[in-house]
Design an enzyme around this catalytic site. Sequence first.
Site, PDB file in Angstrom:
ATOM      1  N   GLY A   1     -18.718 -41.934  71.513  1.00 31.22           N
ATOM      2  CA  GLY A   1     -18.253 -43.274  71.838  1.00 31.22           C
ATOM      3  C   GLY A   1     -17.503 -43.920  70.689  1.00 31.22           C
ATOM      4  O   GLY A   1     -16.854 -43.250  69.873  1.00 31.22           O
ATOM      5  N   SER A   2     -17.603 -45.244  70.609  1.00 34.55           N
ATOM      6  CA  SER A   2     -16.704 -46.041  69.767  1.00 34.55           C
ATOM      7  C   SER A   2     -16.879 -45.862  68.263  1.00 34.55           C
ATOM      8  O   SER A   2     -16.093 -46.412  67.492  1.00 34.55           O
ATOM      9  CB  SER A   2     -16.874 -47.525  70.109  1.00 34.55           C
ATOM     10  OG  SER A   2     -16.535 -47.759  71.457  1.00 34.55           O
TER      11      SER A   2
END
Length: 698
Positions: free
Chosen positions: A391-392
């Site tokens: 993810g981020s």
Amino acid sequence: MRRSKTKSKKSPLRFRLNLLLFIAFLLLAILVAQLGYLQIVYGDKFEAEIESTDKTVVSGNVPRGMIYDSQGRTLVGNQAENAITYTKSISVSSGEMLVTAQKLTNYLTVPDSKLQKQDVADYYLANSDHYKAILKKLPRAQRYTATGDNLPESKLYHNASKYVIDQMKLDLTAKQKQVAIIYSKMASAFQLSTVYLKDDQVTQTEIAEIGEHLSELPGVGVGTNWTRSYPNGNTISSILGNVTTEKQGLPADTLKEMLATGYSRNDRVGNSYLEKQYESILRGTKSQKQVTVNNNNQVLKEVTEYAGTKGSNLNLTIDSNYQTKVEQALQSNFMAAKRAGATGYSDGAYAVAINPKTGAILAMAGLQNNPKTGKITDDALGVINRTFVMGSVVKPATVLGALMSGVITPNNTTLPDDAIYLPGTPIKKSWYPAGTFSTMTAQRALEISSNTYMMHLALLEGHATYRPKSYIKMDNDIFSKMRGNFEQFGLGYKTGIDLPGEVNGFLGSTTNEYDQVKYGSALDLSFGNYDAYTMIQVAQYVSTVANGGYRMEPYLVNSIQKTTESGKKGDVIYQHQPVVLNQVAFTSAQLNVVKTGMYNAVNGTDSYGTAHALKGLDPKVAGKTGTAQSFYYDQDNPNNPNPPETTSHSFIGYAPADNPKIAIAVMFPNFTKSSASTYTMNLAKQMFTDYFKIEGKD
């Protein structure tokens, strides 16, 4: 006339006798000459062969080296145990060993263990009367060759033991079973090698009685053995690894190589992780005894030529106190999430802490959860051998890649924050409502974790032509461009940590025949929702950002020390020096863009900031949260057309923000509630807080 006749008869006889004597003398002279020649020319060689036959060098094991934490606490030690041993002499018969085993059971009780059918057959056939009786029962074809000759002894024994196993139902008494267990251990020994008949909980009575009757028990001795002990409990037990038992001996996959380097088949060796990685260091050097035997193969004398050297010790980079705190925090937060019903399909949780300036591992912990049974097991090794879509947390690398490629500059990072609309696919946007922001800087994009900003960076890097709800066209090398940037930070590739079993990342396909699917995947890659990485790779990556661009090789062993004769640590023979694998080519101005964004993610004032739960920590923390959408993969139902949707929650960060001493990476995969990020942040907070508390005390 008679005298003359008699004389003529005797003359040929005398001639013949003289001729025979001459021939005999000549043969004797030749024999003496040959013996002299052999003595002069080959005497030394024959003497050496006789010596080698009469004298044999026997190797003996020594205690393994110890493993200590960074503060000198013992993580793995050796515990001495009394032991009853057996040294197999040359050409000892099975019958003689059986007699010794029978006598020994009068003074020794060995732990009950399961005997294999072959063990029982060997015990039964060790009695020569039993063996002869079984041979008579064998069919002729199992005793003789087609030409009527006797079969080789090895083949005869094989046939006899097979007959015992297949045709006889041997029900051993408790006494007979004890004899069989001891005999099987004796028989497993090689000539002049020593095995342990009992090396656990040997009583003083057993030692005393056996000591009094050693003269009746050829080959039996009273000695000591050692076992691995763990004074600090199960801390990082899975990382430390295991040592084989004497029965297990050398691992099958490395048997030939280890035999070639001086090991014996029944040697105890490291078979996993640190014990295996540093086997050559921990094993030490075997002792050597010269054993002299007579013509009857009886041992006459034993002389120790070399006492051996105990294994050297490993000093790790991990502080066991901090390691324990991390393990406890990981466990408590995962269990809290479980009680809240957030872990429905989660298969575990992982955390790692590293010194960003050196690459030294400060702690690594993991637990594996079985979603079906709820059983939780230690899995610290998942840090190096499991991959996750992160993810981020990859967004700092995305921004730095864009800065280095020149699509944005430190003085001009503003881009549209518009959602991406592609035909036939759901809207690609950030976690907040589309249209919340019209434009955005890179610093703010990191602070509030904007997906759309990262996708616009990918469009720029791929020289894309994009109009909403229209197909896009990008450079075919967009994946190699973006992954080339990520690779500089170590994402997707082995880090070089000194543990066996590390894996690469998992890189998604780039060969889809439908360009729009491929280019959509490139957009997903930009905000960390496509490729999968290991936790150690992510820890190396955040360290590279924290230390100014140096990708350091992670390591667990800080130094190696010899062991003195008294068993204490001696001279340092190896001191690890930090290894720079590469330097990422960003400028200080470019790095400052990312560091500002990560600092603001924790300490900023924007209401959309994602890591404010860590605000107020002393020293200050910089970090980045991550959330990745995924699906639960059920191994029992791999073709499920509708697998449950899950989210994985991650965090990377470092502290102090202005002069980092520690960098961490945290992952809670496959949660079923978005609120699970709370537990990720709680764990990160505890890891930073505990580290600086302990650092202040040490």
